[in-house]
Design an enzyme around this catalytic site. Sequence first.
Site, PDB file in Angstrom:
ATOM      1  N   CYS A  56     -19.146 -21.014  -9.964  1.00 56.03           N
ATOM      2  CA  CYS A  56     -18.616 -20.538  -8.678  1.00 56.03           C
ATOM      3  C   CYS A  56     -17.792 -19.266  -8.833  1.00 56.03           C
ATOM      4  CB  CYS A  56     -17.790 -21.624  -8.004  1.00 56.03           C
ATOM      5  SG  CYS A  56     -16.295 -22.041  -8.919  1.00 56.03           S
ATOM      6  N   GLU A  61     -12.490 -23.005 -16.503  1.00 54.81           N
ATOM      7  CA  GLU A  61     -12.072 -21.598 -16.421  1.00 54.81           C
ATOM      8  C   GLU A  61     -11.060 -21.235 -17.497  1.00 54.81           C
ATOM      9  OE1 GLU A  61     -10.720 -20.949 -12.396  1.00 54.81           O
ATOM     10  OE2 GLU A  61      -9.564 -22.782 -12.348  1.00 54.81           O
ATOM     11  N   ARG A  93      -7.000 -10.065 -14.981  1.00 49.78           N
ATOM     12  CA  ARG A  93      -8.014  -9.733 -13.981  1.00 49.78           C
ATOM     13  C   ARG A  93      -7.491  -8.790 -12.902  1.00 49.78           C
ATOM     14  NH1 ARG A  93      -9.034 -15.650 -11.211  1.00 49.78           N
ATOM     15  NH2 ARG A  93      -9.957 -14.527  -9.475  1.00 49.78           N
ATOM     16  N   HIS A 121      -8.248 -11.382  -6.225  1.00 45.09           N
ATOM     17  CA  HIS A 121      -8.617 -12.103  -5.004  1.00 45.09           C
ATOM     18  C   HIS A 121      -8.854 -11.180  -3.816  1.00 45.09           C
ATOM     19  CE1 HIS A 121      -7.570 -15.514  -7.519  1.00 45.09           C
ATOM     20  NE2 HIS A 121      -8.550 -16.068  -6.842  1.00 45.09           N
ATOM     21  N   ARG A 123     -11.703 -27.194  -3.580  1.00 42.39           N
ATOM     22  CA  ARG A 123     -10.809 -27.129  -4.731  1.00 42.39           C
ATOM     23  C   ARG A 123      -9.376 -27.378  -4.266  1.00 42.39           C
ATOM     24  NH1 ARG A 123     -10.388 -21.606  -7.961  1.00 42.39           N
ATOM     25  NH2 ARG A 123      -9.254 -20.888  -6.153  1.00 42.39           N
ATOM     26  N   ASN A 166     -14.391 -16.026 -13.328  1.00 38.71           N
ATOM     27  CA  ASN A 166     -13.353 -14.983 -13.185  1.00 38.71           C
ATOM     28  C   ASN A 166     -12.223 -15.257 -14.168  1.00 38.71           C
ATOM     29  OD1 ASN A 166     -14.912 -14.305 -10.986  1.00 38.71           O
ATOM     30  ND2 ASN A 166     -13.629 -15.437  -9.546  1.00 38.71           N
ATOM     31  N   ASP A 167     -11.737 -16.476 -14.140  1.00 38.29           N
ATOM     32  CA  ASP A 167     -10.657 -16.808 -15.070  1.00 38.29           C
ATOM     33  C   ASP A 167     -11.178 -17.007 -16.487  1.00 38.29           C
ATOM     34  OD1 ASP A 167      -8.167 -16.709 -13.704  1.00 38.29           O
ATOM     35  OD2 ASP A 167      -8.888 -18.361 -12.473  1.00 38.29           O
ATOM     36  N   ARG A 216     -11.466 -22.345  -1.467  1.00 38.52           N
ATOM     37  CA  ARG A 216     -10.182 -22.010  -2.098  1.00 38.52           C
ATOM     38  C   ARG A 216      -9.054 -22.418  -1.153  1.00 38.52           C
ATOM     39  NH1 ARG A 216     -13.386 -17.352  -4.117  1.00 38.52           N
ATOM     40  NH2 ARG A 216     -13.001 -17.138  -6.334  1.00 38.52           N
TER      41      ARG A 216
HETATM   42  C1  PEP Z   1     -12.749 -18.361 -11.070  1.00 37.99           C
HETATM   43  O1  PEP Z   1     -11.725 -18.272 -11.755  1.00 37.99           O
HETATM   44  O2  PEP Z   1     -13.858 -17.945 -11.438  1.00 37.99           O
HETATM   45  C2  PEP Z   1     -12.675 -18.975  -9.723  1.00 37.99           C
HETATM   46  C3  PEP Z   1     -13.761 -19.216  -9.047  1.00 37.99           C
HETATM   47  O3  PEP Z   1     -11.430 -19.226  -9.215  1.00 37.99           O
HETATM   48  P1  PEP Z   1     -10.464 -18.069  -8.640  1.00 37.99           P
HETATM   49  O4  PEP Z   1     -11.248 -16.792  -8.586  1.00 37.99           O
HETATM   50  O5  PEP Z   1     -10.022 -18.478  -7.282  1.00 37.99           O
HETATM   51  O6  PEP Z   1      -9.352 -18.038  -9.634  1.00 37.99           O
HETATM   52 MG    MG Z   2     -10.008 -19.369 -11.158  1.00 37.42          MG
END
Ligand code: PEP
Ligand code: MG
Length: 559
Positions: A493, A422, A456, A183, A324, A445-446, A289
């Site tokens: 996203c 995700e 990550r 993040h 979200r 990302n997840d 977020r």
């Molecule tokens: C993701 O996981 O791609 C996402 C957009 O949520 P975050 O990065 O906040 O976990």
């Molecule tokens: Mg995520």
Amino acid sequence: MRRIQGVAASKGVAVAPIIVIEEETVVVPNMDDPAGALVAAGSAVSAHLSNLSAEAAERGRKDAAEVLNAQALMAEDSMIADAVEEHLDDGENFDTALQNAATELQAMLASLPDPYLAARAADVGEVTDRLRRHLAGLPLSKGLSITEPSILCAAQITAAETATLDPNLVVGFATVEGGPTSHVAIIARSIGVPAVVGIPDLLTQVQSGEIGGIDGSTGELFVDLDDTMREELETRAAAEAAAHEAAQKFKGKRVSYRDAPVRVSANVANLDDVERAVAQNADGVGLMRTEFLFMDRPAPPSEDEQVEVYTTALSSFSDPVVIRTFDIGGDKPADFLEVDEEENPFLGVRGVRLYRNEPELFRTQLRALLRAAVAGELWVMIPMVATTSELVEVKEQLSLARDELAASSTPVGDLKLGVMIEVPSAALTADALAQHADFFSIGTNDLTQYAMAADRMSGTLEYLHDPVHPAVLALCQMTAKAGLRNGCPVSVCGEAAADPLAAALFMEMGITKLSVSAPSVNGIKAVIDQLDPEMMAEIQEQALSAADAPAVRMLNYRS
Ligand code: PEP
Ligand code: MG
């Protein structure tokens, strides 16, 4: 000159002196006249905070200016001094008295029903930290005082700290911790600060005062720059500026792919980001977020505070705003929640899983969202859904929240309810989830982290973090197909939406909305505008049948 290779986290080039943030221990010595020393410290801290408040106001950061101003008043108020005196009377030494008084005041304020006073609990902690620093003879700002544009080097900068960085002074940063979709990296991109993360031996390689150069696209940090490298970085910066200018031609334009309109919206974490998104003419917000509203404070935001934030975001756009619900857990802890220590927080009670344990906290957010929904087109989405029963439970909570508001005749608006895809199980059962959801948004990302089983946050597993790995692409395509079959719109996203090759592949999968950090909105519109669908059909086939991510990266999709 030394060249240090890290993980590219946020693009951009900068040259500036380095400031190393050392972890410090603050110890306040005992004093002959602690009460007098505290009054003097209160005046110094108050003056410092008033200056910071004025600077924040000048930069147009109204929220930050107000908080700093409230803290300036608190530093001189007798509330903290009186509480400290009581502890000193109990025989505690000065430093313990300061810390215990602060903890006690915070708990007392956090328990008050008045949301304004409850929110002041966080300020007590921050003001006391600064008082202790002053009494210990340290500079008033944590670990550093930045007066000129600098590159920060630190073991770790928290996501919340990153969100409050001043991009005019912190022109780049490098950290020991973090991966490309941590993040910290995501926020650095949203505020447009170049960043390199995941450098294990960073702190033994750099010293404050050395001239550094950073290239956030290549993940390089240069220390003790020579003239040749300085010129090279100037050339790279000029190329980036030219690309930025070309992207600006798409500002305010709508783009399409295979004649279908495509929306490129913005990812935001707070109202400053909303302003950045408006400034780039983003097509609405594709991911807010909200957990950042809940972090770094001893009490959660009240329902009214949340309504205000969501309403401001909604009234800033005519396109939908996707909010979200809080995704607390993983690398985003909330101080006020007592959670069991977990071996692996990314596989633990995170996102939707927390709502079962904290139904009141969740319903407060749902009520705030329902109330804010009158201000615009609100789409609400749920993070970390792994199975349909989670969504069914969320819907039950939503209907309870509606009933609670109806009982007090509070006006509410309509909203759509969607699911973040995700977790691989969600992609694999997308048809079933579509029966309960109005839309899907793929969090790459997840999804990448869980599909590749690669944390990550890890800088060393970078080779497993690429979202164009065919396994991740297959999960995305599966989701896109299920969406099309069930009339459930699909967006992306995660950070992959801002990766030109991945964005191109998402278009060919039939995904019609991407959400990226504000500075990337127009660059991605430019990429979509230049795609050749015939060529993309072939590229997609090759990508999905490739052996691994580097093989996909070799494909040339630019017409
Ligand atoms: C993701 O996981 O791609 C996402 C957009 O949520 P975050 O990065 O906040 O976990
Ligand atoms: Mg995520």
